[in-house]
Design a protein around this motif. Structure first.
Motif, PDB file in Angstrom:
ATOM      1  N   TYR A 260      -0.081  65.825-107.506  1.00 47.69           N
ATOM      2  CA  TYR A 260      -0.427  65.328-106.170  1.00 47.69           C
ATOM      3  C   TYR A 260      -1.937  65.337-106.048  1.00 47.69           C
ATOM      4  O   TYR A 260      -2.576  66.353-106.287  1.00 47.69           O
ATOM      5  CB  TYR A 260       0.145  66.241-105.087  1.00 47.69           C
ATOM      6  CG  TYR A 260       1.646  66.251-105.014  1.00 47.69           C
ATOM      7  CD1 TYR A 260       2.374  67.055-105.873  1.00 47.69           C
ATOM      8  CD2 TYR A 260       2.322  65.473-104.092  1.00 47.69           C
ATOM      9  CE1 TYR A 260       3.756  67.064-105.824  1.00 47.69           C
ATOM     10  CE2 TYR A 260       3.690  65.483-104.030  1.00 47.69           C
ATOM     11  CZ  TYR A 260       4.411  66.278-104.886  1.00 47.69           C
ATOM     12  OH  TYR A 260       5.765  66.291-104.840  1.00 47.69           O
ATOM     13  N   LEU A 262      -4.610  65.229-103.366  1.00 49.22           N
ATOM     14  CA  LEU A 262      -4.724  65.335-101.908  1.00 49.22           C
ATOM     15  C   LEU A 262      -6.111  64.882-101.474  1.00 49.22           C
ATOM     16  O   LEU A 262      -7.113  65.392-101.964  1.00 49.22           O
ATOM     17  CB  LEU A 262      -4.508  66.783-101.465  1.00 49.22           C
ATOM     18  CG  LEU A 262      -3.225  67.478-101.901  1.00 49.22           C
ATOM     19  CD1 LEU A 262      -3.187  68.876-101.330  1.00 49.22           C
ATOM     20  CD2 LEU A 262      -2.020  66.716-101.425  1.00 49.22           C
ATOM     21  N   VAL A 284      -6.504  68.577-106.293  1.00 51.79           N
ATOM     22  CA  VAL A 284      -5.389  68.082-107.098  1.00 51.79           C
ATOM     23  C   VAL A 284      -4.436  69.244-107.333  1.00 51.79           C
ATOM     24  O   VAL A 284      -4.873  70.331-107.708  1.00 51.79           O
ATOM     25  CB  VAL A 284      -5.886  67.542-108.453  1.00 51.79           C
ATOM     26  CG1 VAL A 284      -4.708  67.081-109.303  1.00 51.79           C
ATOM     27  CG2 VAL A 284      -6.863  66.413-108.256  1.00 51.79           C
ATOM     28  N   VAL A 285      -3.154  69.016-107.069  1.00 59.42           N
ATOM     29  CA  VAL A 285      -2.168  70.065-107.297  1.00 59.42           C
ATOM     30  C   VAL A 285      -1.201  69.577-108.351  1.00 59.42           C
ATOM     31  O   VAL A 285      -0.679  68.477-108.256  1.00 59.42           O
ATOM     32  CB  VAL A 285      -1.414  70.393-105.995  1.00 59.42           C
ATOM     33  CG1 VAL A 285      -0.291  71.362-106.267  1.00 59.42           C
ATOM     34  CG2 VAL A 285      -2.363  70.951-104.966  1.00 59.42           C
TER      35      VAL A 285
END
Lengths: 342, 475
Positions: A260, A262, A284-285
């Motif tokens: 993900y 963000l 960023v995840v």
């Protein structure tokens, strides 16, 4: 035998584990049973390679035959490298009538028009999948068989899976794919991973799905222990139900990561400086696990993830993708986040 | 005075509510299997009894210290044995009354608050500090050892621990140590990822005899390597060890000089005049070690508590065993716990104005089946904005000294990052372990691996790690 062919065969044997090599050679069927028996698989790799090179030279095998061997090995062991998925859009009226022979012919013609030196090999696998192996050359050089691109397409389905494609060659492949499958456009499906079958199952919804319902199943209702209701157990059961709604029931496709990006604003009522800041808080995840859907399901049913599960996580399964870019909505609906269309 | 304090049957030092051994400890007791046998072993060895009973003859501190060391070697199998020790100050003649009071107040807070406060590692003034101080002057070294032993897990907050990770740190300033430390040494320190261990003080270690140590160690390695070999041809000169002092890493006056050890070997098919190949390197350092502790050591001990190694595992264990034999010390793995990792996150983020940290990367492992790893990467400048916004707030409150970072700010920063994450994913990161942090300045892993990529902030990182090592050390 040419030098490049020899080089290719050597590389292929070097990469293939010995135990798989034996089975693949049997399937290949280009060696006589006697020749197959003469290869001693207990010897070191380089000895096996030399034996195979001599045998292939004896039989007068060419590059075409060796690529066949490689393709067979890849079809048997697809879980290597990263597969990227693409989705075909806007089918034309005759899209459903494309069958294998027509697709083969069309694809080869279209791609050869765009690129002169290219070697294409198409093979239909038992499960209706069409496997395409493309070795790219440039205007003046011959096709490089050491780094082929693999494409898997299920006829009459809008999905295409691609491995080992450079961005330079991507438009060429995409164009010939859209034309030969009688579609008008193609887009990145934002789903990638090393396991081809998991990606396919996820996109084609070939897993046990569960549908949202407010009522407990009739069986469970009958088994309820009278009027005394254990609140804890109820909460646990509802967590479990919501978890399986969001992440599927039973065995789920083995997806190994989800990313993900963000780009939303930082919001915290107690921190005014950050909340008033104009730029988004960029991060960023990445989730990774041997099976992230199962991990998430466990997270939700154990209470580590609050239920109902946020749409961000459940859309992995619902939308069949594992790469998301999240941005803020228009300032009016500031508290909501949405997935930006890619 | 007999040791009659109510305590957990399992001896964990955290549960206070179960005075008699017949009662079952609570399920939250962190030590489900505390082997009672340790107590008896230690009592026989006169370690607990010297505290517990007034009749025991007083032993000089050094002797006590040595008995301790021996005890540590006797029980290396039970890695957790330190936890089982009876709380030392709980049985002190002078402090016992105050402790009772202290305990009672502790008990009111309940277990939960105990744990929470222990996690952020804030030192609290406890009512018994007066008693402790009194005793301390008498026999500093062993008392300290026991105390650090109890607090070695950091997570435990029995009322009697006063020593723990500093709750305040000076904000790291870019220090150009390139003109103090020789460039070769610095390049070596920056290049590798180091596996950390703690080392108890070295007995009779002399910085003047490094050359002879090098000879001894290379002989030792060669001898160990030859074990079980039938033919001994050409092995004699296969390993060359060098010891060197690294100047410029010792900051405080009390810090002993850092020692660098390198093992070179000749490649198997090397020509006559080929250069030797570096196969193993390691260092022992003490950076801003607690002066109180360093002063309390007897004269013959040199305290270099932090040991980093990089290279083949078997060479590491050989070097360790040589040190153990020659300097009467013991080694143990130094894990970097999550409080220290959070400290590193904050300290590194704080450097962003001077040196761009690029990305702040944190890795959490969530205990689900199968284990889920969450990599959370924050853009460096955004992380710094969040950090500075928190600092402004705390400065606005007043009373904060400039240039110091408090644990509250660190916790608030981590909480801020976690909140942003939770707002999107509704997933509790606190349920998992922070297992790795990295920026362009360096990276640290919870299993004790560290890499410092920028020499300018090396001192800050080493200071924090020295502190961790001193706390972790059983002696």
């Amino acid at each position: 035998m040419e030098k490049s062919t020899k080089c290719f065969l050597q590389q292929l044997v070097r990469r293939t584990p010995t135990r798989m090599l034996k089975a693949t050679l049997e399937k290949w069927d280009r060696l006589t049973p006697h020749q197959r028996q003469s290869v001693d698989f207990t010897l070191p790799k380089w000895v096996i390679t030399q034996t195979l090179v001599t045998i292939c030279e004896e039989n007068g095998l060419t590059m075409k035959h060796i690529t066949e061997l490689e393709m067979m090995h890849v079809i048997e062991n697809p879980n290597q490298g990263t597969w990227y998925s693409f989705q075909l859009l806007d089918p034309e009226d005759d899209a459903h009538s494309v069958e294998l022979m027509l697709f083969k012919e069309q694809f080869k013609t279209h791609l050869r028009e765009l690129m002169r030196n290219v070697s294409i090999k198409i093979k239909k696998h038992t499960d209706e999948a069409v496997w395409i192996r493309i070795a790219w050359g440039s205007g003046f050089s011959r096709p490089n068989h050491l780094k082929p691109t693999y494409v898997v397409h299920y006829l009459q389905s809008p999905y295409v899976f691609v491995r080992n494609l450079t961005s330079k060659l991507k438009p060429l492949l995409m164009q010939s794919l859209t034309l030969s499958t009688r579609h008008q456009a193609i887009k990145d499906a934002n789903l990638s991973g090393p396991k081809l079958m998991a990606i396919r199952d996820l996109l084609m919804k070939q897993y046990q799905q569960s549908f949202p319902t407010n009522d407990a199943s009739p069986l469970a209702k009958e088994n309820q222990p009278g009027p005394i209701v254990n609140e804890q157990a109820e909460a646990r059961a509802s967590r479990r139900r919501m978890a399986s709604e969001a992440f599927g029931k039973g065995a789920v496709p083995q997806l190994q990561s989800a990313v993900y990006k963000l780009e939303t604003k930082y919001r915290d009522p107690s921190n005014r400086t950050m909340t008033e800041r104009d730029e988004p808080f960029r991060c960023v995840v990445k989730y990774s696990s041997s099976n992230i859907l199962e991990s998430f399901r466990h997270c939700a049913s154990a209470g580590i993830a609050s239920t109902p599960v946020t749409p961000l996580l459940s859309s992995i399964l619902l939308k069949g993708r594992n790469y998301f870019v999240i941005t803020d909505n228009a300032p009016a609906a500031a508290s909501q986040t949405r997935q930006a269309d890619l | 005075m007999a040791y009659s304090q109510p305590k957990c049957v399992r001896g964990c030092g955290m549960c206070f509510s179960f005075p008699s051994p017949d009662q079952k400890p609570p399920p939250s007791c962190p030590r489900p299997l505390c082997p009672r046998v340790y107590h008896s072993v230690l009592e026989e060895d006169g370690i607990i009894s010297s505290f517990g009973k007034a009749s025991t003859p007083f032993r000089p501190p050094l002797l006590q210290f040595l008995r301790w060391l021996r005890c540590c070697w006797l029980l290396p199998v039970f890695s957790d044995f330190q936890k089982c020790l009876a709380p030392p100050s709980a049985v002190q003649e002078t402090g016992s009354e105050q402790i009772q009071n202290g305990r009672r107040t502790e008990r009111k807070h309940g277990l939960e608050s105990e744990r929470r406060s222990s996690q952020d590692g804030v030192g609290r003034g406890t009512p018994l500090s007066g008693g402790v101080e009194k005793r301390m002057s008498k026999s500093r070294s062993y008392r300290l050892s026991l105390r650090s032993c109890v607090s070695s897990r950091l997570g435990l907050t029995p009322g009697w621990t006063t020593r723990r990770l500093n709750s305040k740190r000076k904000a790291p300033k870019s220090q150009n140590i390139t003109n103090q430390v020789s460039p070769d040494h610095l390049a070596l320190l920056v290049k590798h990822e180091w596996q950390l261990s703690y080392v108890s003080p070295l007995y009779h270690f002399r910085h003047t005899q490094l050359k002879s140590y090098a000879r001894q160690l290379s002989a030792f390695i060669a001898a160990e390597k030859q074990q079980g070999l039938a033919v001994e041809v050409g092995i004699q000169d296969s390993f060359k060890v060098s010891f060197s002092g690294v100047q410029g890493l010792a900051v405080a006056d009390d810090d002993p000089e850092t020692v660098l050890i390198q093992v070179h070997t000749k490649p198997v098919f090397a020509q006559q005049d080929d250069p030797l190949k570096l196969v193993w390197s390691g260092w022992l350092t003490c950076c801003n070690g607690s002066p109180e502790y360093l002063h309390s050591l007897p004269k013959d001990f040199t305290c270099l508590p932090l040991f980093g190694s990089s290279g083949a595992q078997n060479l590491t264990s050989l070097v360790k065993s040589w040190f153990q034999k020659n300097f009467d010390c013991s080694f143990g793995p130094l894990e970097i716990n999550h409080t220290s990792l959070e400290w590193l996150v904050a300290l590194w983020t704080n450097c962003n104005t001077e040196t761009n940290i690029q990305n702040l990367k944190m890795l959490w492992t969530l205990p689900v089946e199968p284990p889920l790893q969450v990599t959370y990467v924050v853009e460096g400048n955004d992380a710094w904005d969040l950090w500075s916004s928190l600092q402004q707030r705390s400065e606005g409150d007043g009373g904060e000294e400039a240039g110091w970072i408090g644990i509250e700010e660190v916790t608030a920063f981590m909480q801020g990052l976690k909140n942003h994450f939770y707002r999107h994913f509704r997933l509790e990161l606190s349920a998992g372990n922070l297992s790795q942090v990295s920026t362009s300045l360096g990276s640290a892993k919870c299993n004790g691996k560290i890499k410092v990529s920028n020499s300018r902030y090396m001192i800050t990182t080493l200071t924090l790690l020295t502190e961790c090592a001193l706390l972790k050390m059983p002696v």
